[in-house]
Design a protein around this motif. Sequence first.
Motif, PDB file in Angstrom:
ATOM      1  N   VAL A 178       0.838  -1.191   0.000  1.00 34.33           N
ATOM      2  CA  VAL A 178       0.000   0.000   0.000  1.00 34.33           C
ATOM      3  C   VAL A 178       0.879   1.249   0.000  1.00 34.33           C
ATOM      4  CG1 VAL A 178      -1.781   1.297   1.222  1.00 34.33           C
ATOM      5  CG2 VAL A 178      -1.830  -1.213   1.225  1.00 34.33           C
ATOM      6  N   PHE A 179       0.532   2.190  -0.846  1.00 34.40           N
ATOM      7  CA  PHE A 179       1.197   3.489  -0.899  1.00 34.40           C
ATOM      8  C   PHE A 179       0.162   4.554  -0.548  1.00 34.40           C
ATOM      9  CE2 PHE A 179       3.501   0.688  -3.715  1.00 34.40           C
ATOM     10  CZ  PHE A 179       4.843   0.972  -3.442  1.00 34.40           C
ATOM     11  N   THR A 180       0.488   5.409   0.412  1.00 32.66           N
ATOM     12  CA  THR A 180      -0.474   6.420   0.857  1.00 32.66           C
ATOM     13  C   THR A 180       0.186   7.790   0.950  1.00 32.66           C
ATOM     14  OG1 THR A 180       0.020   5.912   3.171  1.00 32.66           O
ATOM     15  CG2 THR A 180      -1.874   4.800   2.178  1.00 32.66           C
ATOM     16  N   ASP A 181      -0.629   8.814   0.757  1.00 36.83           N
ATOM     17  CA  ASP A 181      -0.209  10.192   0.951  1.00 36.83           C
ATOM     18  C   ASP A 181      -1.445  11.018   1.272  1.00 36.83           C
ATOM     19  OD1 ASP A 181       1.826  12.444   0.693  1.00 36.83           O
ATOM     20  OD2 ASP A 181       0.326  13.058  -0.775  1.00 36.83           O
ATOM     21  N   LYS A 182      -1.522  11.514   2.506  1.00 36.89           N
ATOM     22  CA  LYS A 182      -2.669  12.313   2.932  1.00 36.89           C
ATOM     23  C   LYS A 182      -3.958  11.528   2.732  1.00 36.89           C
ATOM     24  CE  LYS A 182      -0.179  16.564   1.842  1.00 36.89           C
ATOM     25  NZ  LYS A 182      -0.091  17.764   1.000  1.00 36.89           N
ATOM     26  N   LEU A 183      -4.799  11.934   1.759  1.00 39.41           N
ATOM     27  CA  LEU A 183      -6.111  11.308   1.600  1.00 39.41           C
ATOM     28  C   LEU A 183      -6.165  10.271   0.481  1.00 39.41           C
ATOM     29  CD1 LEU A 183      -8.314  14.525   1.986  1.00 39.41           C
ATOM     30  CD2 LEU A 183      -7.724  12.847   3.740  1.00 39.41           C
ATOM     31  N   ASN A 184      -5.056  10.040  -0.220  1.00 42.75           N
ATOM     32  CA  ASN A 184      -5.062   9.125  -1.364  1.00 42.75           C
ATOM     33  C   ASN A 184      -4.321   7.830  -1.049  1.00 42.75           C
ATOM     34  OD1 ASN A 184      -6.405  10.864  -3.391  1.00 42.75           O
ATOM     35  ND2 ASN A 184      -4.624  12.174  -3.061  1.00 42.75           N
ATOM     36  N   ARG A 185      -4.689   6.796  -1.816  1.00 42.97           N
ATOM     37  CA  ARG A 185      -4.161   5.463  -1.504  1.00 42.97           C
ATOM     38  C   ARG A 185      -4.070   4.613  -2.770  1.00 42.97           C
ATOM     39  NH1 ARG A 185      -6.336   0.458   0.664  1.00 42.97           N
ATOM     40  NH2 ARG A 185      -5.123  -0.303   2.450  1.00 42.97           N
ATOM     41  N   VAL A 186      -2.973   3.883  -2.905  1.00 45.03           N
ATOM     42  CA  VAL A 186      -2.796   2.901  -3.975  1.00 45.03           C
ATOM     43  C   VAL A 186      -2.475   1.570  -3.328  1.00 45.03           C
ATOM     44  CG1 VAL A 186      -1.428   2.204  -5.972  1.00 45.03           C
ATOM     45  CG2 VAL A 186      -1.984   4.622  -5.639  1.00 45.03           C
ATOM     46  N   GLU A 187      -3.309   0.561  -3.595  1.00 45.09           N
ATOM     47  CA  GLU A 187      -3.096  -0.775  -3.025  1.00 45.09           C
ATOM     48  C   GLU A 187      -2.856  -1.768  -4.157  1.00 45.09           C
ATOM     49  OE1 GLU A 187      -5.759  -4.228  -0.913  1.00 45.09           O
ATOM     50  OE2 GLU A 187      -5.961  -2.182  -0.135  1.00 45.09           O
ATOM     51  N   ILE A 188      -1.809  -2.580  -3.995  1.00 43.84           N
ATOM     52  CA  ILE A 188      -1.447  -3.575  -5.001  1.00 43.84           C
ATOM     53  C   ILE A 188      -1.461  -4.942  -4.345  1.00 43.84           C
ATOM     54  CG2 ILE A 188       0.290  -4.275  -6.696  1.00 43.84           C
ATOM     55  CD1 ILE A 188       1.413  -1.364  -6.405  1.00 43.84           C
ATOM     56  N   ALA A 189      -2.357  -5.805  -4.816  1.00 44.96           N
ATOM     57  CA  ALA A 189      -2.484  -7.150  -4.243  1.00 44.96           C
ATOM     58  C   ALA A 189      -2.329  -8.187  -5.349  1.00 44.96           C
ATOM     59  CB  ALA A 189      -3.838  -7.305  -3.558  1.00 44.96           C
ATOM     60  N   THR A 190      -1.684  -9.293  -5.039  1.00 46.88           N
ATOM     61  CA  THR A 190      -1.484 -10.369  -6.007  1.00 46.88           C
ATOM     62  C   THR A 190      -2.099 -11.657  -5.480  1.00 46.88           C
ATOM     63  OG1 THR A 190       0.666 -10.945  -5.061  1.00 46.88           O
ATOM     64  CG2 THR A 190       0.656  -9.323  -6.841  1.00 46.88           C
ATOM     65  N   ALA A 191      -2.497 -12.505  -6.418  1.00 41.84           N
ATOM     66  CA  ALA A 191      -3.104 -13.788  -6.043  1.00 41.84           C
ATOM     67  C   ALA A 191      -2.970 -14.759  -7.194  1.00 41.84           C
ATOM     68  CB  ALA A 191      -4.574 -13.589  -5.683  1.00 41.84           C
ATOM     69  N   SER A 192      -3.025 -16.044  -6.867  1.00 42.44           N
ATOM     70  CA  SER A 192      -3.069 -17.084  -7.900  1.00 42.44           C
ATOM     71  C   SER A 192      -4.528 -17.320  -8.264  1.00 42.44           C
ATOM     72  CB  SER A 192      -2.434 -18.373  -7.387  1.00 42.44           C
ATOM     73  OG  SER A 192      -1.072 -18.171  -7.083  1.00 42.44           O
ATOM     74  N   ALA A 193      -4.798 -17.491  -9.554  1.00 42.90           N
ATOM     75  CA  ALA A 193      -6.175 -17.707 -10.016  1.00 42.90           C
ATOM     76  C   ALA A 193      -6.153 -18.655 -11.201  1.00 42.90           C
ATOM     77  CB  ALA A 193      -6.808 -16.388 -10.409  1.00 42.90           C
TER      78      ALA A 193
END
Length: 216
Positions: free
Chosen positions: A101-116
């Motif tokens: 997760v990358f955050t700054d003040k009110l914004n957020r970027v989340e990167i999740a990985t999974a096998s499918a």
Amino acid sequence: MARVRTVRSLGVVGLVLAAAVTAGCSGSSSGPPAASHASSGSGSGSATTTGAGAAPAPTESNPPGDIPDNQAYVVFRPSGGAFTVKVPEGWARTGQGGATVFTDKLNRVEIATASASSAPTVTSVGSEVVPRLRGQVPKFDGPKVSQVNRHAGSAVLLKYQGDSAADPVTGKVVRDAFERYAFYRQGHEVDLTLSGPVNADNVDPWRIVTDSFSWK
């Protein structure tokens, strides 16, 4: 002869008095109104904004949540190097439950990985992901699922709204807009979720991030 001088003297005195009265009237009609107008707080804008004690105009700033146009981006590559994606430079990085997760003040970027075993579809995201998020995101609302194209290829986009977690200091809760992109290739799924206040205009920054995603 003395009588003539007296009449003349009276005439001169009268003229002097008349001139003095005239000068006094003209001076009283031009002086005070001008001074009153310059000091009046209810006068024109120029009268209240000039002078050594006037406050400077406030500095304009971006609305809450807007990412600056001059924001720089850096490449993020997870361990294993299955993909790369650009994230805003300088944002705080944390790990949360297997996601980065990358955050700054009110914004957020989340990167999740999974096998499918198969690629996500509009139907599968609507029937599986939406109910799960509804139970996780406070006041989850307005889900819209669609298929979009980015530089890396096709992705399933889920847009929705929800409340942020309360600020630990102020207790304030922000209404957020979410964009969740699901990318898939050869048994690997990457879910890229971008979020910020609903009134923020982050169309261009989010496009930069999602268009930068690339499989390796």
